[in-house]
Design an enzyme around this catalytic site. Sequence first.
Site, mmCIF file in Angstrom:
data_model
loop_
_atom_site.group_PDB
_atom_site.id
_atom_site.type_symbol
_atom_site.label_atom_id
_atom_site.label_comp_id
_atom_site.label_asym_id
_atom_site.label_seq_id
_atom_site.Cartn_x
_atom_site.Cartn_y
_atom_site.Cartn_z
ATOM 1 N N LYS A 1 0.856 -1.185 0.000
ATOM 2 C CA LYS A 1 0.000 0.000 0.000
ATOM 3 C C LYS A 1 0.890 1.232 0.000
ATOM 4 O O LYS A 1 1.700 1.438 0.901
ATOM 5 C CB LYS A 1 -0.917 0.009 1.224
ATOM 6 C CG LYS A 1 -1.756 1.272 1.304
ATOM 7 C CD LYS A 1 -2.812 1.212 2.372
ATOM 8 C CE LYS A 1 -3.564 2.529 2.452
ATOM 9 N NZ LYS A 1 -4.679 2.461 3.415
ATOM 10 N N ARG B 1 -10.934 9.858 1.882
ATOM 11 C CA ARG B 1 -10.817 10.548 3.176
ATOM 12 C C ARG B 1 -11.965 11.542 3.349
ATOM 13 O O ARG B 1 -12.400 11.797 4.466
ATOM 14 C CB ARG B 1 -9.437 11.201 3.308
ATOM 15 C CG ARG B 1 -8.330 10.145 3.361
ATOM 16 C CD ARG B 1 -6.926 10.735 3.366
ATOM 17 N NE ARG B 1 -5.916 9.694 3.219
ATOM 18 C CZ ARG B 1 -4.620 9.920 2.994
ATOM 19 N NH1 ARG B 1 -4.182 11.167 2.894
ATOM 20 N NH2 ARG B 1 -3.779 8.919 2.870
ATOM 21 N N GLU C 1 7.673 -6.702 1.425
ATOM 22 C CA GLU C 1 6.450 -6.603 2.225
ATOM 23 C C GLU C 1 5.569 -7.835 2.020
ATOM 24 O O GLU C 1 5.023 -8.390 2.972
ATOM 25 C CB GLU C 1 5.647 -5.354 1.816
ATOM 26 C CG GLU C 1 6.181 -4.039 2.322
ATOM 27 C CD GLU C 1 5.823 -3.789 3.796
ATOM 28 O OE1 GLU C 1 5.189 -4.652 4.427
ATOM 29 O OE2 GLU C 1 6.221 -2.728 4.311
ATOM 30 N N LYS D 1 -2.116 -1.471 -3.902
ATOM 31 C CA LYS D 1 -3.004 -0.316 -3.844
ATOM 32 C C LYS D 1 -2.191 0.962 -3.968
ATOM 33 O O LYS D 1 -1.177 1.069 -3.281
ATOM 34 C CB LYS D 1 -3.750 -0.359 -2.504
ATOM 35 C CG LYS D 1 -4.622 0.837 -2.227
ATOM 36 C CD LYS D 1 -5.214 0.696 -0.860
ATOM 37 C CE LYS D 1 -6.071 1.907 -0.574
ATOM 38 N NZ LYS D 1 -6.601 1.903 0.762
ATOM 39 N N SER E 1 -10.253 5.501 -4.653
ATOM 40 C CA SER E 1 -11.231 6.575 -4.831
ATOM 41 C C SER E 1 -10.804 7.626 -5.861
ATOM 42 O O SER E 1 -11.625 8.093 -6.643
ATOM 43 C CB SER E 1 -11.492 7.239 -3.480
ATOM 44 O OG SER E 1 -10.284 7.718 -2.913
ATOM 45 N N TYR F 1 -14.831 0.795 -6.797
ATOM 46 C CA TYR F 1 -16.098 1.527 -6.720
ATOM 47 C C TYR F 1 -16.888 1.389 -8.013
ATOM 48 O O TYR F 1 -18.041 1.788 -8.082
ATOM 49 C CB TYR F 1 -15.813 3.009 -6.399
ATOM 50 C CG TYR F 1 -14.996 3.152 -5.141
ATOM 51 C CD1 TYR F 1 -15.584 2.959 -3.890
ATOM 52 C CD2 TYR F 1 -13.619 3.401 -5.190
ATOM 53 C CE1 TYR F 1 -14.826 3.036 -2.732
ATOM 54 C CE2 TYR F 1 -12.858 3.483 -4.036
ATOM 55 C CZ TYR F 1 -13.467 3.298 -2.811
ATOM 56 O OH TYR F 1 -12.716 3.359 -1.670
HETATM 57 C C1 PBG Z 1 -7.261 3.730 5.522
HETATM 58 C C2 PBG Z 1 -7.660 3.412 4.118
HETATM 59 C C3 PBG Z 1 -7.528 4.289 3.064
HETATM 60 C C4 PBG Z 1 -8.077 3.673 1.961
HETATM 61 C C5 PBG Z 1 -8.535 2.430 2.368
HETATM 62 N N1 PBG Z 1 -8.255 2.280 3.711
HETATM 63 C C6 PBG Z 1 -7.014 5.668 3.015
HETATM 64 C C7 PBG Z 1 -5.708 5.963 3.589
HETATM 65 O O1 PBG Z 1 -4.833 5.113 3.728
HETATM 66 O O2 PBG Z 1 -5.534 7.123 3.933
HETATM 67 C C8 PBG Z 1 -8.154 4.320 0.606
HETATM 68 C C9 PBG Z 1 -9.156 3.806 -0.325
HETATM 69 C C10 PBG Z 1 -9.478 4.700 -1.453
HETATM 70 O O3 PBG Z 1 -8.876 5.760 -1.691
HETATM 71 O O4 PBG Z 1 -10.401 4.333 -2.166
HETATM 72 N N2 PBG Z 1 -6.749 2.745 6.282
#
Ligand code: PBG
Length: 325
Positions: free
Chosen positions: A196, A206, A234, A249, A275, A314
Amino acid sequence: MYPLRRNRRLRTSAAIRSLVQETKVTANDFIVPLFVVEGKSVKEEIASMPNYYRYSLDLLEKEVQELWNLGLKSVLLFVKVPDNLKDNKGTEALNADGLMQRAIKTVKNAVPEMYVMTDVALDPYSSYGHDGIVEDGKIVNDPTCDVLAQMSVSHAQAGANMVAPSDMMDGRILYIREALEENNFIDCGIMSYSAKYASAFYGPFRDALDSAPGFGDKKSYQMDPSNRSEAIRESLMDIDEGADILMVKPGLCYLDIVRDLSNEMELPIAVYQVSGEYAMLKAAAERGWLDHDAVMMEQVMAIKRAGASLIASYFAKDVAQLLQS
Ligand code: PBG
């Protein structure tokens, strides 16, 4: 060699093109992220995610029935926690009657066969908007892992099939696996957000959860977007610690990483098309600059072609509807 070989022969009709197609996208490939809020009859559109909503539990029930009927078999739950319940240690995350725990039960009651995954991280519960406990301006690793393990057990108790730790603390997969085993949740799986990245594509998410970090950024735990071999390290660690599924991600900017992992790892690879990726296409399509459905299908197909066997997106419902039409 040309002219003995003419590659266009296999492109001459829709029939032959479909016969030689290497990658096929189906509803089975998707995990549907869902945002849940307190209240009744609430269906709020997220400003930076057009046509994506936060649901209260009563409407969540209807939504998951609809998803199931479209052939979508898995959801990934996120909750928006009221500000007055947020603290540094994510105490509310362990509430057996908290919103997440009730959401899991709601989905399971509505559609018992739906495969329920849950987000495990402190940020929606944290007064600092960080994924871990904050001490002296730092995110502390091991105490956070303790809470994440308890949180995972709490989700399993409520009926979750799989927990999805999205926090990037070191060692959290081991903490979680051991806690699940000790509590006899041997069939509760772990989908680890293994690679991630500290990405700017998470902005709209957020907004959806009102979970932006209150100070600093997430670079001391999420990965540097420049790094490739670190994703392998990782992922190997997560496999050793007991992960069932690995994740990369965001999606599109990181398909090289997806290919690396799918070549080198024995576990299924999930991709989270995040997102910001969703928002970009919705915005361009609203302006008439891109053909929404065609670009959407091309993107999810590319993610699958890169080696993903699951896609959290999404667009899942849009794709499933398009495939059914
Ligand atoms: C937080 C989390 C995030 C997302 C999924 N879980 C945001 C972040 O790490 O700040 C992002 C998902 C998205 O942007 O669709 N643990």
